[in-house]
Design an enzyme around this catalytic site. Sequence first.
Site, short mmCIF file in Angstrom:
data_model
loop_
_atom_site.label_atom_id
_atom_site.label_comp_id
_atom_site.label_asym_id
_atom_site.label_seq_id
_atom_site.Cartn_x
_atom_site.Cartn_y
_atom_site.Cartn_z
N GLU A 146 -35.76 -5.78 40.94
CA GLU A 146 -34.74 -6.37 41.82
C GLU A 146 -33.79 -5.31 42.40
O GLU A 146 -33.42 -5.37 43.57
CB GLU A 146 -33.93 -7.42 41.04
N VAL B 161 -33.87 -2.94 46.02
CA VAL B 161 -33.34 -3.28 47.35
C VAL B 161 -31.99 -3.97 47.17
O VAL B 161 -31.89 -4.98 46.47
CB VAL B 161 -34.31 -4.22 48.12
N GLY C 114 -21.06 7.62 43.57
CA GLY C 114 -22.32 7.24 42.90
C GLY C 114 -23.25 6.44 43.78
O GLY C 114 -24.20 5.82 43.29
N LYS D 152 -37.11 0.83 51.23
CA LYS D 152 -36.70 -0.57 51.01
C LYS D 152 -37.42 -1.50 51.99
O LYS D 152 -37.79 -2.62 51.64
CB LYS D 152 -35.17 -0.69 51.11
N GLY E 177 -24.09 1.38 43.61
CA GLY E 177 -22.96 1.43 42.68
C GLY E 177 -23.42 1.28 41.23
O GLY E 177 -24.47 0.72 40.96
N1 LIG Z 1 -27.02 4.79 42.34
C1 LIG Z 1 -27.29 3.63 42.91
O1 LIG Z 1 -26.39 2.91 43.39
C2 LIG Z 1 -28.69 3.13 42.98
C3 LIG Z 1 -29.76 3.88 42.52
N2 LIG Z 1 -31.04 3.39 42.58
C4 LIG Z 1 -32.15 4.16 42.02
O2 LIG Z 1 -32.00 4.23 40.61
C5 LIG Z 1 -32.49 5.48 40.10
C6 LIG Z 1 -31.38 6.17 39.31
O3 LIG Z 1 -30.30 6.41 40.19
P1 LIG Z 1 -28.97 7.13 39.68
O4 LIG Z 1 -28.69 6.70 38.29
O5 LIG Z 1 -27.97 6.93 40.74
O6 LIG Z 1 -29.45 8.64 39.66
P2 LIG Z 1 -28.80 9.84 38.82
O7 LIG Z 1 -29.24 11.09 39.49
O8 LIG Z 1 -27.35 9.60 38.59
O9 LIG Z 1 -29.52 9.70 37.38
C7 LIG Z 1 -30.87 9.92 37.17
C8 LIG Z 1 -30.99 10.67 35.84
O10 LIG Z 1 -32.37 10.72 35.49
C9 LIG Z 1 -32.68 12.04 35.07
N3 LIG Z 1 -34.11 12.22 35.27
C10 LIG Z 1 -34.78 12.46 36.42
N4 LIG Z 1 -36.12 12.50 36.20
C11 LIG Z 1 -36.29 12.29 34.87
C12 LIG Z 1 -37.42 12.19 34.01
N5 LIG Z 1 -38.67 12.32 34.48
N6 LIG Z 1 -37.22 11.97 32.69
C13 LIG Z 1 -35.97 11.84 32.19
N7 LIG Z 1 -34.85 11.92 32.95
C14 LIG Z 1 -35.01 12.12 34.27
C15 LIG Z 1 -31.81 12.91 35.93
O11 LIG Z 1 -31.68 14.22 35.39
P3 LIG Z 1 -31.55 15.45 36.44
O12 LIG Z 1 -30.31 15.17 37.24
O13 LIG Z 1 -31.45 16.65 35.57
O14 LIG Z 1 -32.78 15.41 37.29
C16 LIG Z 1 -30.51 12.12 35.93
O15 LIG Z 1 -29.72 12.44 34.79
C17 LIG Z 1 -32.95 6.27 41.34
O16 LIG Z 1 -34.34 6.14 41.44
C18 LIG Z 1 -32.23 5.60 42.49
O17 LIG Z 1 -32.97 5.66 43.68
C19 LIG Z 1 -31.30 2.14 43.07
C20 LIG Z 1 -30.29 1.36 43.54
C21 LIG Z 1 -28.91 1.80 43.58
N1 LIG Z 2 -28.68 5.70 47.67
C1 LIG Z 2 -28.87 4.30 47.79
C2 LIG Z 2 -28.63 3.66 46.45
C3 LIG Z 2 -29.23 2.34 46.35
O1 LIG Z 2 -30.41 2.11 46.58
C4 LIG Z 2 -27.90 3.72 48.82
O2 LIG Z 2 -26.98 4.44 49.22
O3 LIG Z 2 -28.09 2.56 49.22
#
Ligand SMILES: NC(=O)C1=CN([C@@H]2O[C@H](COP(=O)(O)OP(=O)(O)OC[C@H]3O[C@@H](n4cnc5c(N)ncnc54)[C@H](OP(=O)(O)O)[C@@H]3O)[C@@H](O)[C@H]2O)C=CC1
Ligand SMILES: N[C@@H](CC=O)C(=O)O
Length: 352
Positions: free
Chosen positions: A152, A155, A209, A227, A324
């Site tokens: 979910e 997107v 974030g 998306k 977020g």
């Molecule tokens: N932030 C948002 O609002 C949204 C995010 N998303 C998706 O959610 C996912 C997470 O986003 P977000 O939390 O913001 O990203 P972040 O970069 O804040 O966190 C991702 C974490 O995962 C770690 N990481 C990357 N690859 C691996 C791996 N293979 N094994 C273990 N750890 C790993 C990274 O480490 P390192 O930095 O060292 O690579 C980092 O600490 C992404 O795919 C993003 O597209 C979707 C919707 C909204």
């Molecule tokens: N980087 C994305 C995070 C959510 O998917 C955005 O800005 O919409």
Amino acid sequence: MKLAILGFGVVGQGLAEILANQCEKTRQQTGMAPKVVAISDFKIGSLYDPNGLDLDKVLHLAATVGSLEDYPNSATLVRGLDAMTTIVQTNADVIVEATFTDIKTGEPAITHCKTAFAAKKHVVMTNKGPIAMAYKQLSELAAENGVYLGFEGTVMSGTPALRLARTALIGNTFTEVNGILNGTTNYMLTQMEDGMSYHDALKQAQEKGYAEADPTSDVEGYDALYKIVILANTVMGEALTPDDVERVGLKTLSAAEIQTAKQQGKRWKMLGTIRRTADGMKAAVKPILLDSSHPLSSIDGATNAITYSCDLAGDITLTGAGAGKKETGYALLSDLVDCHFFMEENRKVTNQ
Ligand SMILES: NC(=O)C1=CN([C@@H]2O[C@H](COP(=O)(O)OP(=O)(O)OC[C@H]3O[C@@H](n4cnc5c(N)ncnc54)[C@H](OP(=O)(O)O)[C@@H]3O)[C@@H](O)[C@H]2O)C=CC1
Ligand SMILES: N[C@@H](CC=O)C(=O)O
């Protein structure tokens, strides 16, 4: 329900905060009682305790020192497992995939999903790569293995854009889908209308974030493109691939063009569009100049919006957060609840 969280950045921590603070409420409403047994993250470190991790301690360490090194030892604690080992060797039955979205291959997250399914483990994820690149294959594999696949948050974060279309609007054919699907670029456009520079607006979106680990994905339109592909595949039933979508990035738009539009009472928006036409599906992500009367022109900041044009129900527009920490953590929680009901249903069938 025992969870392993892969990727403990903004989103992974967002989910952990919700579980630490609001788990009892969810348990009362749904009967779901999740326990986080493992976290595996490149940056912050990895922990596994088959009896469950203390989320308050984990979150405190993440917020204060940015490392799990000082998490207290115990007879059952294991440190340093990578994502694949966490999937295969821990007692987690649900894998939460919140590692980074790779816009070229969808890996290693696609392999994480396949490995989890082979081990009969459920997957919930916010990572867009696997669903945009391999939805058909992964949904078939999940079904073959009798496990749940939730996505979910891929997107519009915690705004239930996919669930609305896949459940409440069931029976409609979607003739067209239009949306503001990237929080970062919509936030930037809103700030730039008020005179902020492109770079400062991007910096703020990163600090809040919203942005991807590599923000090129946001500003060049790849994130919204993914998306659009997810919407086409999972909501419209059309096997669109990333190569089928026209893409124009935000950088093609100048600060002067944004100001001129404002003076004319118009607004530039990064719009994602999918249309059914006599010549097949047409899909694009690009900056479009909207009149103030357009339903998507008033969407500000990191808010997203989507309009489903339905053959039966007419136009339905949904607005809400597009990115977020708490919001995307909530998207995972909503998938976990759905997964819990799926597991309960399976249990009932097995016991009959
Ligand atoms: N932030 C948002 O609002 C949204 C995010 N998303 C998706 O959610 C996912 C997470 O986003 P977000 O939390 O913001 O990203 P972040 O970069 O804040 O966190 C991702 C974490 O995962 C770690 N990481 C990357 N690859 C691996 C791996 N293979 N094994 C273990 N750890 C790993 C990274 O480490 P390192 O930095 O060292 O690579 C980092 O600490 C992404 O795919 C993003 O597209 C979707 C919707 C909204
Ligand atoms: N980087 C994305 C995070 C959510 O998917 C955005 O800005 O919409």
